[in-house]
Design a protein around this motif. Structure first.
Motif, PDB file in Angstrom:
ATOM      1  N   PRO A 126     -40.513   3.745  81.407  1.00 19.42           N
ATOM      2  CA  PRO A 126     -41.094   3.721  82.753  1.00 19.42           C
ATOM      3  C   PRO A 126     -42.266   4.669  82.950  1.00 19.42           C
ATOM      4  O   PRO A 126     -43.150   4.403  83.739  1.00 19.42           O
ATOM      5  CB  PRO A 126     -39.911   4.110  83.651  1.00 19.42           C
ATOM      6  CG  PRO A 126     -39.003   4.887  82.752  1.00 19.42           C
ATOM      7  CD  PRO A 126     -39.159   4.295  81.395  1.00 19.42           C
ATOM      8  N   MET A 127     -42.276   5.789  82.260  1.00 20.41           N
ATOM      9  CA  MET A 127     -43.343   6.762  82.427  1.00 20.41           C
ATOM     10  C   MET A 127     -43.964   7.058  81.073  1.00 20.41           C
ATOM     11  O   MET A 127     -43.745   6.335  80.104  1.00 20.41           O
ATOM     12  CB  MET A 127     -42.799   8.041  83.067  1.00 20.41           C
ATOM     13  CG  MET A 127     -42.288   7.834  84.488  1.00 20.41           C
ATOM     14  SD  MET A 127     -41.567   9.336  85.162  1.00 20.41           S
ATOM     15  CE  MET A 127     -40.043   9.415  84.229  1.00 20.41           C
ATOM     16  N   LYS A 128     -44.738   8.119  81.012  1.00 16.98           N
ATOM     17  CA  LYS A 128     -45.344   8.512  79.752  1.00 16.98           C
ATOM     18  C   LYS A 128     -44.255   8.779  78.719  1.00 16.98           C
ATOM     19  O   LYS A 128     -43.243   9.391  79.011  1.00 16.98           O
ATOM     20  CB  LYS A 128     -46.198   9.770  79.950  1.00 16.98           C
ATOM     21  CG  LYS A 128     -46.932  10.208  78.693  1.00 16.98           C
ATOM     22  CD  LYS A 128     -47.745  11.463  78.954  1.00 16.98           C
ATOM     23  CE  LYS A 128     -48.450  11.924  77.688  1.00 16.98           C
ATOM     24  NZ  LYS A 128     -49.228  13.164  77.903  1.00 16.98           N
ATOM     25  N   ALA A 129     -44.486   8.297  77.486  1.00 13.90           N
ATOM     26  CA  ALA A 129     -43.465   8.387  76.438  1.00 13.90           C
ATOM     27  C   ALA A 129     -43.363   9.809  75.903  1.00 13.90           C
ATOM     28  O   ALA A 129     -43.686  10.093  74.748  1.00 13.90           O
ATOM     29  CB  ALA A 129     -43.781   7.410  75.316  1.00 13.90           C
ATOM     30  N   SER A 130     -42.896  10.724  76.747  1.00 12.87           N
ATOM     31  CA  SER A 130     -42.679  12.101  76.309  1.00 12.87           C
ATOM     32  C   SER A 130     -41.310  12.210  75.658  1.00 12.87           C
ATOM     33  O   SER A 130     -40.470  11.307  75.766  1.00 12.87           O
ATOM     34  CB  SER A 130     -42.774  13.058  77.498  1.00 12.87           C
ATOM     35  OG  SER A 130     -41.758  12.778  78.447  1.00 12.87           O
ATOM     36  N   GLY A 131     -41.072  13.333  74.980  1.00 18.13           N
ATOM     37  CA  GLY A 131     -39.794  13.508  74.312  1.00 18.13           C
ATOM     38  C   GLY A 131     -38.626  13.511  75.269  1.00 18.13           C
ATOM     39  O   GLY A 131     -37.565  12.940  74.983  1.00 18.13           O
ATOM     40  N   GLU A 132     -38.794  14.143  76.420  1.00 21.47           N
ATOM     41  CA  GLU A 132     -37.705  14.205  77.399  1.00 21.47           C
ATOM     42  C   GLU A 132     -37.368  12.823  77.950  1.00 21.47           C
ATOM     43  O   GLU A 132     -36.190  12.480  78.139  1.00 21.47           O
ATOM     44  CB  GLU A 132     -38.067  15.147  78.547  1.00 21.47           C
ATOM     45  CG  GLU A 132     -38.112  16.625  78.170  1.00 21.47           C
ATOM     46  CD  GLU A 132     -39.396  17.000  77.431  1.00 21.47           C
ATOM     47  OE1 GLU A 132     -40.286  16.126  77.314  1.00 21.47           O
ATOM     48  OE2 GLU A 132     -39.500  18.153  76.973  1.00 21.47           O
ATOM     49  N   ASN A 133     -38.403  12.005  78.224  1.00 18.96           N
ATOM     50  CA  ASN A 133     -38.149  10.658  78.745  1.00 18.96           C
ATOM     51  C   ASN A 133     -37.444   9.784  77.713  1.00 18.96           C
ATOM     52  O   ASN A 133     -36.517   9.032  78.041  1.00 18.96           O
ATOM     53  CB  ASN A 133     -39.467  10.003  79.156  1.00 18.96           C
ATOM     54  CG  ASN A 133     -40.109  10.692  80.348  1.00 18.96           C
ATOM     55  OD1 ASN A 133     -39.415  11.327  81.153  1.00 18.96           O
ATOM     56  ND2 ASN A 133     -41.420  10.595  80.466  1.00 18.96           N
ATOM     57  N   LEU A 134     -37.873   9.872  76.469  1.00 19.63           N
ATOM     58  CA  LEU A 134     -37.225   9.090  75.412  1.00 19.63           C
ATOM     59  C   LEU A 134     -35.781   9.545  75.218  1.00 19.63           C
ATOM     60  O   LEU A 134     -34.889   8.717  74.969  1.00 19.63           O
ATOM     61  CB  LEU A 134     -38.007   9.234  74.105  1.00 19.63           C
ATOM     62  CG  LEU A 134     -39.445   8.694  74.104  1.00 19.63           C
ATOM     63  CD1 LEU A 134     -40.095   8.933  72.752  1.00 19.63           C
ATOM     64  CD2 LEU A 134     -39.469   7.214  74.448  1.00 19.63           C
ATOM     65  N   PHE A 135     -35.538  10.847  75.331  1.00 26.14           N
ATOM     66  CA  PHE A 135     -34.174  11.366  75.212  1.00 26.14           C
ATOM     67  C   PHE A 135     -33.278  10.798  76.307  1.00 26.14           C
ATOM     68  O   PHE A 135     -32.136  10.391  76.041  1.00 26.14           O
ATOM     69  CB  PHE A 135     -34.206  12.895  75.268  1.00 26.14           C
ATOM     70  CG  PHE A 135     -32.865  13.516  75.521  1.00 26.14           C
ATOM     71  CD1 PHE A 135     -31.905  13.560  74.519  1.00 26.14           C
ATOM     72  CD2 PHE A 135     -32.563  14.054  76.771  1.00 26.14           C
ATOM     73  CE1 PHE A 135     -30.667  14.131  74.756  1.00 26.14           C
ATOM     74  CE2 PHE A 135     -31.333  14.627  77.007  1.00 26.14           C
ATOM     75  CZ  PHE A 135     -30.373  14.665  76.002  1.00 26.14           C
ATOM     76  N   ASP A 136     -33.770  10.762  77.539  1.00 24.80           N
ATOM     77  CA  ASP A 136     -32.979  10.214  78.645  1.00 24.80           C
ATOM     78  C   ASP A 136     -32.631   8.746  78.408  1.00 24.80           C
ATOM     79  O   ASP A 136     -31.506   8.306  78.689  1.00 24.80           O
ATOM     80  CB  ASP A 136     -33.748  10.359  79.963  1.00 24.80           C
ATOM     81  CG  ASP A 136     -33.863  11.808  80.413  1.00 24.80           C
ATOM     82  OD1 ASP A 136     -33.022  12.627  79.981  1.00 24.80           O
ATOM     83  OD2 ASP A 136     -34.801  12.127  81.174  1.00 24.80           O
ATOM     84  N   ILE A 137     -33.599   7.976  77.887  1.00 25.95           N
ATOM     85  CA  ILE A 137     -33.340   6.556  77.621  1.00 25.95           C
ATOM     86  C   ILE A 137     -32.263   6.401  76.548  1.00 25.95           C
ATOM     87  O   ILE A 137     -31.350   5.566  76.662  1.00 25.95           O
ATOM     88  CB  ILE A 137     -34.639   5.848  77.190  1.00 25.95           C
ATOM     89  CG1 ILE A 137     -35.645   5.844  78.353  1.00 25.95           C
ATOM     90  CG2 ILE A 137     -34.358   4.428  76.729  1.00 25.95           C
ATOM     91  CD1 ILE A 137     -37.003   5.284  77.977  1.00 25.95           C
ATOM     92  N   ILE A 138     -32.342   7.211  75.491  1.00 25.04           N
ATOM     93  CA  ILE A 138     -31.367   7.127  74.409  1.00 25.04           C
ATOM     94  C   ILE A 138     -29.979   7.505  74.900  1.00 25.04           C
ATOM     95  O   ILE A 138     -28.978   6.836  74.583  1.00 25.04           O
ATOM     96  CB  ILE A 138     -31.806   8.023  73.235  1.00 25.04           C
ATOM     97  CG1 ILE A 138     -33.088   7.471  72.596  1.00 25.04           C
ATOM     98  CG2 ILE A 138     -30.700   8.126  72.190  1.00 25.04           C
ATOM     99  CD1 ILE A 138     -33.668   8.361  71.516  1.00 25.04           C
ATOM    100  N   ILE A 139     -29.883   8.576  75.695  1.00 23.71           N
ATOM    101  CA  ILE A 139     -28.585   9.020  76.201  1.00 23.71           C
ATOM    102  C   ILE A 139     -27.954   7.948  77.078  1.00 23.71           C
ATOM    103  O   ILE A 139     -26.753   7.644  76.966  1.00 23.71           O
ATOM    104  CB  ILE A 139     -28.734  10.340  76.982  1.00 23.71           C
ATOM    105  CG1 ILE A 139     -28.994  11.494  76.022  1.00 23.71           C
ATOM    106  CG2 ILE A 139     -27.479  10.622  77.803  1.00 23.71           C
ATOM    107  CD1 ILE A 139     -27.859  11.745  75.060  1.00 23.71           C
TER     108      ILE A 139
END
Length: 688
Positions: free
Chosen positions: A239-252
């Protein structure tokens, strides 16, 4: 056509069958007491008698088994009227019993799906629901648009096969695809729930043609039958910029949805955001006890990506040569007329057809390798074309062809290793060090050669290799996986480390692997020994209970305690499963038998001998050394989400890509070949 005409046609068809199955009488038998000759009983041979029952004493009348209507059946009257009643569609009760199918004409055999060799003797029955499900799977597997079901040509073809086919709309087909996705998802969730595997993950991001970022997440695990699985469990819009934190939330969120609570590793490329993902996963799961050795080795770098960077470093030495070869391939493929002229030159040079001219993708060195291979095959045709086609500008020179030949032979090893790392049907963790050793020895030996071309290339590539091997060292669990291959163990690991590392560093790295191996084994002992001990305790209680009841009056032998002290001391010094495994002889194998050996078969047959160690091997051997499994979802996504279907909802895209991965029997391998071109495979025209 009138009903009378229809009836005439039926009579004409069934008269033949009636003639073929006419009742024949046996020769006259003995005379009765009254002087009358008695006829022997005749066995009916017409198929129609399976649907009628004779009822009169003289068997001159019969009744239909379905509608109970009575018919005349004299021996000289024939069975035409009976055939007309059943096979001509007159008996409504028979049609209803057959599911509405008309049995007029020849009976159709029923074949099992996917097997045309075995036929049952039952009447074939059209199943609308099954046919609709098959069409839905066709839409998913072939990545067809939903409105394909409304295509008039398809409907005409289907009606020709069966006029009773009912078609659905595009919206209904979309709904059917979503139902298959949900059904297959529930089946996969049940597998995770029952087997509770420690899952290895691969992930990567991709930007579609509409500039929307997507992320794919694949799960790798080995089930209790020792079969390796690769399943795409998520394909979502970031949904937003593919930062590490955003990717982590998607994986979790994805792991919570799938009830996955035990992770082994996650394989990603070298993007900086992925380092953040790995650190966040370690912090999130380490205190829960869901990671191995506290998650210190959770991240695995994609070595398919690392090899690509290493080879690209070497190809920079011959950029001009590759540029001219690439333009030559583009020139031939850019026009159908030029392609035919080029093939004519190839025929004149007696060059065999069959290999297509493939154009490379500049960022994928393996496609450049295939382009050089195809162009070298048609080198003499290019030389002839250069002298006859005045529009062929800046063709490859003789020096370019020689460089291309030398570099192509040098890169063959890298191409083989990349294909091995990209596999998803077999384990890659146990062969990682073996293939890296192959690459390292090639680079080291080539770097000291006198060849100005290959020597310079190998030096640059070796520098890049050491950067990722020493500065960003590979996950130590890959060395553990190497030891868990019975062909290698610690002895082969010591040999490899002595070649790759400096003399002062090799013993240190070997000690690290041994310590990690011991720590892992102790961790698995604590996790699995409890259940084993409970089983042993319950069996001992039954045994001691029986013996105590039979010898309750016997005297206790006090010397048993004296000798049991020695037994306890010996048990503490006994060898563990890991010690026994490492001390066994290396499994005999040869270089030409590498592909035939299956490490999972070995552990399946030795699981009873090494119950705890086999559990550890099941988790470690599932580690993928490349993220190609996730990248393969993007090739599917590019076809599903093309410019004509860019309005699909992200949830629909995920359902189509995941469902395709789940309903196929085997994982789809990455193929770097170009699209099939019939002109390059067609035989040359005959000379008249």
């Amino acid at each position: 056509m009138s009903d009378a005409n229809n009836e005439d046609i039926v009579i004409t068809i069934t008269d033949v069958e009636a003639t073929e199955t006419a009742v024949e009488h046996e020769p006259e038998g003995q005379e009765t007491n009254k002087g009358e000759k008695r006829k022997r009983e005749v066995k009916v041979r017409s198929k129609v008698w399976a649907h009628f029952t004779k009822i009169s004493p003289k068997e001159e009348e019969c009744t239909c088994n379905y509608c109970k209507k009575v018919f005349s059946c004299r021996s000289k009257g024939g069975t035409t009227h009976l055939h007309r009643h059943i096979f001509g569609g007159i008996c409504v009760a028979y049609k209803r019993a057959m599911g509405g199918q008309s049995s007029k004409g020849q009976t159709l055999l029923s074949f099992p799906k996917g097997n045309s060799d075995q036929a049952s003797n039952s009447v074939w029955k059209f199943d609308q629901e099954s046919s609709r499900k098959d069409l839905t799977e066709l839409i998913i597997n072939r990545e067809l648009p939903f409105n394909f079901v409304e295509d008039k040509s398809l409907q005409k073809y289907a009606l020709g096969l069966n006029p009773k086919v009912k078609f659905v709309s595009r919206n209904t087909m979309k709904s059917d695809c979503m139902k298959i996705y949900e059904f297959e998802k529930s089946k996969l969730k049940e597998i995770f729930l029952q087997s509770k595997p420690r899952v290895c993950l691969t992930t990567d991001t991709w930007t579609s043609k509409t500039d929307l970022p997507f992320m794919a997440l694949a799960a790798h695990f080995i089930d209790h039958h020792w079969k390796l699985h690769k399943k795409i469990i998520n394909f979502v819009l970031v949904p937003m910029k593919a930062s590490g934190e955003n990717l982590f939330d998607i994986i979790i969120n994805c792991l919570l949805e799938w009830n996955i609570d035990k992770i082994c590793t996650i394989t990603m490329d070298n993007a900086s955001a992925n380092d953040v993902v790995a650190r966040c996963l370690q912090e999130h799961y380490s205190f829960r006890g869901a990671l191995l050795v506290n998650g210190s080795n959770i991240q695995v770098r994609c070595w398919g990506h690392v090899l690509n960077l290493i080879v690209q470093e070497g190809l920079d030495e011959i950029n001009d040569c590759i540029h001219r070869v690439r333009n030559a391939v583009k020139y031939v493929r850019g026009s159908a007329k030029r392609k035919l002229e080029f093939l004519h030159y190839a025929d004149q040079e007696c060059i065999s057809r069959g290999k297509m001219l493939s154009l490379d993708i500049c960022t994928r060195w393996n496609s450049t390798y295939l382009m050089l291979e195809s162009a070298l095959h048609y080198r003499r045709a290019y030389d002839r074309m250069k002298t006859r086609d005045l529009n062929f500008k800046d063709p490859p020179l003789a020096d370019d062809w020689e460089k291309a030949r030398i570099v192509h032979g040098f890169l063959e090893t890298f191409y083989t290793v990349t294909k091995i790392f990209s596999g998803s049907k077999y384990c890659t963790a146990n062969v990682f060090l073996r293939e890296i050793y192959r690459v390292f020895m090639l680079l080291r030996e080539t770097s000291i050669e006198d060849s100005p071309l290959l020597g310079s290339m190998a030096v640059n590539m070796l520098v890049k290799f050491e950067k990722y091997w020493l500065e960003k060292e590979p996950n130590i669990l890959l060395s553990v996986a190497f030891v868990l291959d019975p062909r290698f163990k610690m002895r082969k690991l010591k040999t490899i480390f002595s070649k790759i590392y400096e003399s002062y560093l090799a013993p240190y790295m070997l000690d690290r692997v041994q310590k990690t191996l011991q720590d892992l084994f102790i961790e698995y002992v604590k996790a699995y020994e409890v259940s084993c001990q409970q089983d042993i305790t319950s069996q001992n209680e039954k045994t001691t209970g029986t013996s105590s009841s039979t010898s309750s009056t016997a005297k206790k032998n006090y010397m048993d305690d004296f000798y049991s002290l020695d037994e306890e001391e010996d048990s503490t010094c006994s060898k563990t499963e890991l010690d026994s495994y490492l001390e066994e002889k290396i499994y005999p194998s040869k270089a030409d038998e590498e592909e035939s050996f299956n490490v999972l078969d070995y552990w399946r047959t030795h699981a009873a001998k090494f119950p705890i160690l086999s559990m550890m091997a099941r988790d470690i051997l599932a580690i993928p050394v490349s993220s190609v499994a996730s990248e393969s979802a993007f090739s599917t996504g590019g076809r599903v989400l093309n410019k004509f279907r860019s309005s699909l909802l992200p949830s629909t895209v995920e359902a189509l890509i995941c469902a395709q991965d789940w309903i196929k029997d085997a994982p789809k391998e990455i193929d770097f070949e170009q699209e099939f071109d019939p002109d390059f495979t067609a035989p040359p025209p005959s000379k008249s």
